[in-house]
Write a protein that holds these residues in place. Sequence first.
Motif, PDB file in Angstrom:
ATOM      1  N   PHE A   1      -4.898  -2.841  -5.933  1.00 21.83           N
ATOM      2  CA  PHE A   1      -3.577  -3.631  -6.662  1.00 21.83           C
ATOM      3  C   PHE A   1      -3.663  -5.500  -6.666  1.00 21.83           C
TER       4      PHE A   1
ATOM      5  N   ASP B   1       0.745  -2.675 -10.035  1.00 19.84           N
ATOM      6  CA  ASP B   1      -0.157  -2.824  -9.459  1.00 19.84           C
ATOM      7  C   ASP B   1      -0.181  -4.383  -9.212  1.00 19.84           C
TER       8      ASP B   1
ATOM      9  N   LEU C   1       4.665   1.039  -6.950  1.00 23.48           N
ATOM     10  CA  LEU C   1       4.403  -0.931  -6.908  1.00 23.48           C
ATOM     11  C   LEU C   1       3.822  -1.227  -8.168  1.00 23.48           C
TER      12      LEU C   1
ATOM     13  N   CYS D   1      -5.942  -7.197  -0.979  1.00 18.04           N
ATOM     14  CA  CYS D   1      -5.530  -6.673  -2.189  1.00 18.04           C
ATOM     15  C   CYS D   1      -6.067  -5.778  -2.948  1.00 18.04           C
TER      16      CYS D   1
ATOM     17  N   LYS E   1       0.715  -1.057  -0.130  1.00 13.08           N
ATOM     18  CA  LYS E   1      -0.230  -0.130  -0.433  1.00 13.08           C
ATOM     19  C   LYS E   1       0.978   0.810  -0.101  1.00 13.08           C
TER      20      LYS E   1
ATOM     21  N   TYR F   1      -7.635  -2.394  -1.677  1.00 14.43           N
ATOM     22  CA  TYR F   1      -6.016  -1.246  -2.218  1.00 14.43           C
ATOM     23  C   TYR F   1      -6.227  -1.047  -3.956  1.00 14.43           C
TER      24      TYR F   1
ATOM     25  N   LYS G   1       2.078   1.617  -3.463  1.00 11.90           N
ATOM     26  CA  LYS G   1       1.014   2.237  -4.375  1.00 11.90           C
ATOM     27  C   LYS G   1       0.865   3.520  -4.408  1.00 11.90           C
ATOM     28  N   ASP G   2       0.841   4.076  -2.444  1.00 11.04           N
ATOM     29  CA  ASP G   2       0.134   5.474  -2.786  1.00 11.04           C
ATOM     30  C   ASP G   2       1.445   6.486  -3.592  1.00 11.04           C
TER      31      ASP G   2
END
Length: 219
Positions: free
Chosen positions: A72, A51, A48, A67, A40, A70, A43-44
């Motif tokens: 991905f 994803d 990532l 997953c 996470k 959030y 990703k943020d």
Amino acid sequence: VLENGAALGLAFDGDGDRLIAVDEKGNEITGDQIMIICAKMLKDEGRLKNDLLVSTIMSNMGLSVACKKYGFKNHAAKVGDRYVLEDMQRLGGVLGGEESGHVIFLEHHTTGDGILTAMQLLAAMLKAGKPLSEMAKLMDVFPQKLINVDVKSKPDIQTIPEIVDAIKQVEAELKDEGRVLVRYSGTQNMCRVMVEGPTSEVTEKYATQLADVVKASIG
């Protein structure tokens, strides 16, 4: 951790490639939870790649649920860090690992490194400004029961009607609230029976039920 009022505890295995953490309340944080926390964060930050988080078929069902939550993707590789790495490279991922705490950050290394994983976990906590107990809530851990059954031989599971039928029956009863995994150990004459479900009582019941069938068939 509790005795010293520490923010967290970090435990490494003998060769230092795995990490298991303990939050400030003394609760164990699994490798799956560590991967979700770090995924996470990446990703943020837009880091990532594709994803994608690569785990294994033994990862807790809660990981795939998180997953989806959030945004991905999750790919489950065969058990073993070599297979995780192969699938990461094949699918273009930068983060992958196992429930045991063996995590690979491909931007930094091609193998698991417990100290690197600890640094990434600490970075995620600092950036979020939250204690580890709060970060761990990013993933709900499903109750899981694993039973190892000694076997005399390792015929293809799909060729043993009694085991196949027993698995189908349990899966039908669990529906979408759990899963079943029956696989042989790669190094021992052993069959691993794993069941996840809504409660500890349910997982214990079904895992024992399946283990008894495996034992009667090939034990």
